[in-house]
Design an enzyme around this catalytic site. Structure first.
Site, PDB file in Angstrom:
ATOM      1  N   HIS A 192       0.819  -1.205   0.000  1.00 38.82           N
ATOM      2  CA  HIS A 192       0.000   0.000   0.000  1.00 38.82           C
ATOM      3  C   HIS A 192       0.860   1.265   0.000  1.00 38.82           C
ATOM      4  O   HIS A 192       0.510   2.262  -0.634  1.00 38.82           O
ATOM      5  CB  HIS A 192      -0.932  -0.010   1.212  1.00 38.82           C
ATOM      6  CG  HIS A 192      -2.106  -0.910   1.029  1.00 38.82           C
ATOM      7  ND1 HIS A 192      -2.898  -1.321   2.073  1.00 38.82           N
ATOM      8  CD2 HIS A 192      -2.632  -1.481  -0.081  1.00 38.82           C
ATOM      9  CE1 HIS A 192      -3.859  -2.110   1.605  1.00 38.82           C
ATOM     10  NE2 HIS A 192      -3.713  -2.209   0.304  1.00 38.82           N
ATOM     11  N   ARG A 298     -13.479  -4.193 -12.109  1.00 37.53           N
ATOM     12  CA  ARG A 298     -13.525  -5.200 -11.037  1.00 37.53           C
ATOM     13  C   ARG A 298     -14.813  -4.991 -10.244  1.00 37.53           C
ATOM     14  O   ARG A 298     -15.010  -3.938  -9.645  1.00 37.53           O
ATOM     15  CB  ARG A 298     -12.308  -5.052 -10.125  1.00 37.53           C
ATOM     16  CG  ARG A 298     -10.966  -5.118 -10.842  1.00 37.53           C
ATOM     17  CD  ARG A 298      -9.825  -4.909  -9.856  1.00 37.53           C
ATOM     18  NE  ARG A 298      -8.525  -4.913 -10.496  1.00 37.53           N
ATOM     19  CZ  ARG A 298      -7.889  -3.836 -10.935  1.00 37.53           C
ATOM     20  NH1 ARG A 298      -8.470  -2.646 -10.802  1.00 37.53           N
ATOM     21  NH2 ARG A 298      -6.708  -3.927 -11.500  1.00 37.53           N
ATOM     22  N   GLU A 433      -4.853 -15.946 -17.373  1.00 33.55           N
ATOM     23  CA  GLU A 433      -4.007 -15.668 -16.208  1.00 33.55           C
ATOM     24  C   GLU A 433      -3.467 -16.942 -15.584  1.00 33.55           C
ATOM     25  O   GLU A 433      -2.750 -16.899 -14.577  1.00 33.55           O
ATOM     26  CB  GLU A 433      -4.789 -14.850 -15.172  1.00 33.55           C
ATOM     27  CG  GLU A 433      -6.126 -15.446 -14.798  1.00 33.55           C
ATOM     28  CD  GLU A 433      -6.989 -14.494 -13.990  1.00 33.55           C
ATOM     29  OE1 GLU A 433      -6.443 -13.571 -13.375  1.00 33.55           O
ATOM     30  OE2 GLU A 433      -8.215 -14.686 -13.984  1.00 33.55           O
ATOM     31  N   ARG A 467       3.816 -12.898  -5.367  1.00 31.28           N
ATOM     32  CA  ARG A 467       4.427 -11.600  -5.625  1.00 31.28           C
ATOM     33  C   ARG A 467       4.481 -10.706  -4.400  1.00 31.28           C
ATOM     34  O   ARG A 467       5.047  -9.614  -4.466  1.00 31.28           O
ATOM     35  CB  ARG A 467       3.718 -10.897  -6.790  1.00 31.28           C
ATOM     36  CG  ARG A 467       2.258 -10.570  -6.581  1.00 31.28           C
ATOM     37  CD  ARG A 467       1.726  -9.880  -7.851  1.00 31.28           C
ATOM     38  NE  ARG A 467       0.357  -9.456  -7.719  1.00 31.28           N
ATOM     39  CZ  ARG A 467      -0.689 -10.187  -8.070  1.00 31.28           C
ATOM     40  NH1 ARG A 467      -0.499 -11.402  -8.564  1.00 31.28           N
ATOM     41  NH2 ARG A 467      -1.915  -9.721  -7.937  1.00 31.28           N
ATOM     42  N   CYS A 504      -4.466  -6.584 -19.411  1.00 29.12           N
ATOM     43  CA  CYS A 504      -4.989  -5.709 -18.360  1.00 29.12           C
ATOM     44  C   CYS A 504      -4.172  -5.782 -17.078  1.00 29.12           C
ATOM     45  O   CYS A 504      -4.551  -5.208 -16.069  1.00 29.12           O
ATOM     46  CB  CYS A 504      -6.458  -6.045 -18.058  1.00 29.12           C
ATOM     47  SG  CYS A 504      -6.711  -7.703 -17.390  1.00 29.12           S
TER      48      CYS A 504
END
Length: 572
Positions: A192, A298, A433, A467, A504
């Site tokens: 964040h 989303r 994905e 990740r 995307c």
């Protein structure tokens, strides 16, 4: 003598200035009230006072972030508020006070430790990221219980901030007039704090390891694009990076010219440049930056932070609003992608050892048909109000796709029987994905109107590397040769079947790497709205032939670093 450090690039740009090492005040870890065992009511009262103050502060920080950086970034602090209102969190603090006879501060710390411990066990992306949120919240609560003031940056001149780490709250409150950029010992590019740094336009490098030897006032260069940090640079280095900084700032100014321009290569080929959004509040930035459409909507925000599933009518109104606002520009709406990193309390998912490999996205929707059918009906009902493209996430097999299409066909027939208007030209696509989807792309292409490649998850699943895990962060940096070849394979299948293909994931907005996707045949790129002018500017300077040539050269390279070095050199 200059010292070179290599970290993780978190926010692009170059900062040059004196270092200021920020060391937050360490609160006393001893119990704050010796009489807590005899007076738990008083400890609970002290906690509730601190809770009210913390909620007020976080709400103010959310509003400030929304006003300065946009509503999407403010969601970070909306999630902090949800934790401060979480019944389980509050119940555990109460249990520690009334049953374990802890003082208020210790009760909060132990509750935070318990939740963090559970998140570490789950080892999934959202919960790993939430650890920093919990630490931020616990620190805020304990400060108020102790009656102490939060640490603040007492800068007297423009400086580069160095820290062990920065919480989202600390990052959001950095004074852009005095903070040139920042570096941290820990952190990740998708934390964040890093996300906020990019929004603030502050160059940042994270994951550098120990900075304890860094002296206050040391001249420092931060290259947030490459992840390089230089301490005590030589005069020649300073001159070189000053030039790079001026070039970068000039480019930012030029980018503004392209916000409303058409998305064309130098030889006139159209590449659709669209925006990713996560809520209705993002639409303003989409239109301000001149997006050609919405490449990824989303829908999870409608399902979260509530106790019941949104109704068909509620969803219909949202989809109708977005399609209408885009005035005929295409809108790709992804069906519900929860499970794994996004838990919904009223869906009652069973705990999983590895949620990212479990029941999530289309797998969940096919198991809980009522959930899926409700969303399908709302989407189809909204289709007459714009150019709708429905996107199915996490398709792994042809059988999953055919089952989803069968449900779509059933709901289409039912709506028509009820004489409810449905557009005849909406499109159906799937996310690529998962490596299995790329490997069978030829079979999948004959069943849909488009592919959309999610590079974030495709990289994570291809490299078998979380990740959010700093220990394996090197496997998620940039565009790996393996992922590049999966993209090539998917693009080739799309071209053979005559369907369009987009990207995307985060790499779609990379000012260098996006050219490789274009060179492989990708005709749509979707990214954060703020990145659109820059990508449009770069696109106008290349030809399709050049992009194809670069893509063929890049596919023969053997590392992410080599690919990035090669394509960066093209634009240098």
């Amino acid at each position: 003598m200059a010292v070179m450090l290599q970290g993780i690039p978190a926010s692009a740009g170059i900062a040059i200035g004196p270092a200021f090492f920020f060391e937050p005040a360490v609160l006393n870890q001893e119990p704050l009230s010796a009489g807590c065992a005899e007076d738990p009511e008083n400890e609970w009262y002290r906690f509730t006072l601190a809770l009210d103050k913390a909620r007020d502060e976080v709400a103010a920080l959310r509003d400030k972030t929304a006003a300065e950086l946009g509503p999407e970034k403010a969601e970070i602090f909306a999630s902090h508020l949800s934790i401060l209102k979480d019944p389980e969190f509050l119940a555990e603090v109460r249990r520690n006070i009334f049953e374990s006879h802890k003082d208020a501060a210790s009760a909060v710390r132990e509750t935070g430790d318990m939740f963090i411990g559970l998140m570490k066990q789950l080892e999934d992306e959202l919960f790993t990221g939430r650890i920093h949120d919990i630490e931020d919240i616990v620190g805020r609560l304990v400060q108020h219980i102790a009656g102490s003031e939060a640490s603040s940056l007492a800068l007297v001149q423009p400086s580069v901030v160095a820290a062990v780490d920065l919480t989202p709250s600390q990052t959001a409150q950095l004074d852009r007039n005095l903070v040139l950029g920042f570096i941290t010992e820990g952190g990740s590019a998708v934390s964040h704090s890093s996300i906020l740094a990019r929004s603030l336009g502050l160059p940042a490098v994270v994951g550098l390891g120990s900075l304890q030897a860094l002296a206050q006032g040391t001249t420092i260069i931060v290259d947030g694009t490459s992840g390089k940090v230089i301490l005590d640079p030589e005069p020649e280095m300073l001159m070189d990076y000053e030039k790079k900084r001026r070039v970068y700032e000039l480019e930012l100014g030029l980018i503004k010219e392209y916000a409303g321009k058409p998305s064309l290569t130098r030889d006139g080929t159209i590449i659709e440049i669209a925006a990713n959004i996560g809520s209705l509040k993002d639409l303003e930035a989409v239109q301000r930056n001149g997006a050609d459409g919405i490449g990824l909507f989303r829908t999870e925000f409608m399902f979260m932070d509530r106790t019941t599933m949104p109704t068909e009518d509620e969803q219909f109104e949202v989809y109708k609003h977005v399609l209408s606002r885009m005035q005929g520009k295409p809108v790709v709406i992804r069906t519900l992608d929860v499970g794994g990193d996004k838990q919904i309390p009223y869906i009652h998912l069973e705990p999983e050892t590895n949620p990212f490999l479990g029941l999530r996205a289309i797998r969940l929707c096919l198991q809980q048909e009522t959930l899926f059918r409700t969303q399908i009906r709302a989407l189809l009902r909204a289709s007459p109000y714009g150019k709708l493209r429905i996107l199915l996430p996490m398709i792994a097999t042809l059988e999953e796709l055919k089952k989803a299409k069968a449900l779509l066909a059933e709901e289409t027939a039912a709506l028509k029987q009820q004489q409810i208007p449905i557009s005849d030209d909406w499109e159906l696509g799937i996310m690529i994905e998962i490596p299995s989807a790329a490997l069978i792309a030829e079979s999948l292409a004959s069943e849909v109107d488009f592919f959309s490649i999610g590079t974030n998850d495709l990289t994570q699943y291809t490299m078998a590397a979380d990740r959010m895990n700093r220990s394996v962060a090197y496997l998620n940096q940039g565009l790996s040769p393996a992922v590049l070849r999966l993209v090539e394979m998917t693009a080739r299948a799309a071209k053979a079947q005559g369907i369009w293909i987009g990207v995307c994931g985060e790499l779609a907005g990379d000012p260098d790497l996006f050219t490789l996707f274009v060179g492989l045949g990708v005709t749509e790129l979707s990214m954060g709205a703020a990145a659109i002018p820059r990508i449009r500017s770069r696109l106008s300077k290349i030809t399709i032939g050049e992009a194809e040539h670069w893509a063929q050269q890049a596919r023969n390279l053997h590392s992410s670093e080599a690919i990035h070095t090669f394509i960066s050199g093209v634009f240098s």
